[in-house]
Design an enzyme around this catalytic site. Structure first.
Site, short mmCIF file in Angstrom:
data_model
loop_
_atom_site.label_atom_id
_atom_site.label_comp_id
_atom_site.label_asym_id
_atom_site.label_seq_id
_atom_site.Cartn_x
_atom_site.Cartn_y
_atom_site.Cartn_z
CE1 TYR A 154 -4.01 2.07 0.54
CE2 TYR A 154 -2.69 3.19 2.20
CZ TYR A 154 -3.82 3.13 1.39
OH TYR A 154 -4.75 4.15 1.46
CE LYS A 158 -3.63 4.91 -1.69
NZ LYS A 158 -4.68 5.49 -2.56
#
Length: 246
Positions: A154, A158
């Site tokens: 993740y 990002k």
């Protein structure tokens, strides 16, 4: 503020994406509520917008699929003749410690969160270049700025969005297209509602403002970046995080 604009919001059936869709419609934009699996919830967002006098429609698309993303953009251009705003919000999590994380868990998150944004941005860019105007807003995360244990996939996705934002901002800026990222911190959504009160309390202590944010906080930032008020802002990362990343 967004009268006459056409906006695509990916992953808009719930959470932050839902709120961004509602707020952009409230400001006058025609909003394409993109979803992958939650048709009923996407239609609820559309109905809420229409009941308030706004314009919206739900369109299914798995943005991680390059060709399907192109079909989404082509459909919107065919129906509305333009795309003024793209919000790359679609995202998933597959949290696990690095030593336990599978290749599938890593790839799935990168494919949706990062490649999905690339797919939609690439396919919309030709239309925005033709218009000589456009606003692209990537929903990153404080995790992409600071890192977070158990979220290597993740955080990588990002952080990658931030790099994508800056690169595309440089490429498209001369044609009147701005590209910015928003990095939310802990926001009170379904994703955080499953956490225990002890975990929420511990997280809250990391935030200078001592509270979780609301989806509305992110939506307000997105509306601002999509508007003419932000016409001279590009390549930036706006942290909506209560001060976490400072």
């Amino acid at each position: 503020m967004l009268e006459g604009k056409v906006a695509i919001v990916t992953g808009a059936s719930r959470g932050i994406g839902r709120q961004i869709a509602l707020y952009m419609a409230r400001e006058g934009a025609a909003v394409i509520v993109n979803y992958n699996g939650s048709a009923a919830r996407a239609e609820e967002v559309v109905q809420e917008i229409r009941n308030a006098g706004g314009q919206a429609e739900a369109v299914q698309c798995n943005v991680s699929d390059y060709e399907k993303a192109q079909e989404l953009i082509n459909y919107v251009i065919g129906q509305y003749k333009r795309v003024d705003i793209l919000v790359n919000n679609a995202g998933i999590t597959r949290d696990n410690l690095l030593m336990k994380m599978s290749e599938e868990e890593f790839d799935a998150v990168i494919d949706t969160n990062l490649k999905g944004a690339f797919n939609c941005t690439k396919h919309v860019s030709r239309q925005m270049l033709r218009q000589k105007s456009g606003r692209i807003i990537n929903i990153s995360s404080v995790s992409g700025v600071m890192g977070n244990a158990g979220q290597a996939n993740y955080c990588a996705s990002k952080a990658g969005l931030i790099g994508l934002t800056k690169s595309v901002a440089r490429e498209l800026g001369s044609r009147g297209i701005t590209v910015n990222a928003i990095a939310p911190g802990f926001i009170d959504t379904e994703m955080t509602s499953v956490l225990s009160e002890d975990v929420k309390k511990a997280m809250g202590e990391q935030i200078p403002l001592r509270r979780f944010g609301r989806p509305e906080d992110v939506a307000e930032a997105a509306v601002f970046l999509a508007s003419d008020k932000a016409a001279y802002i590009t390549g930036q990362v706006l942290c909506v995080d209560g001060g976490m990343a400072m």
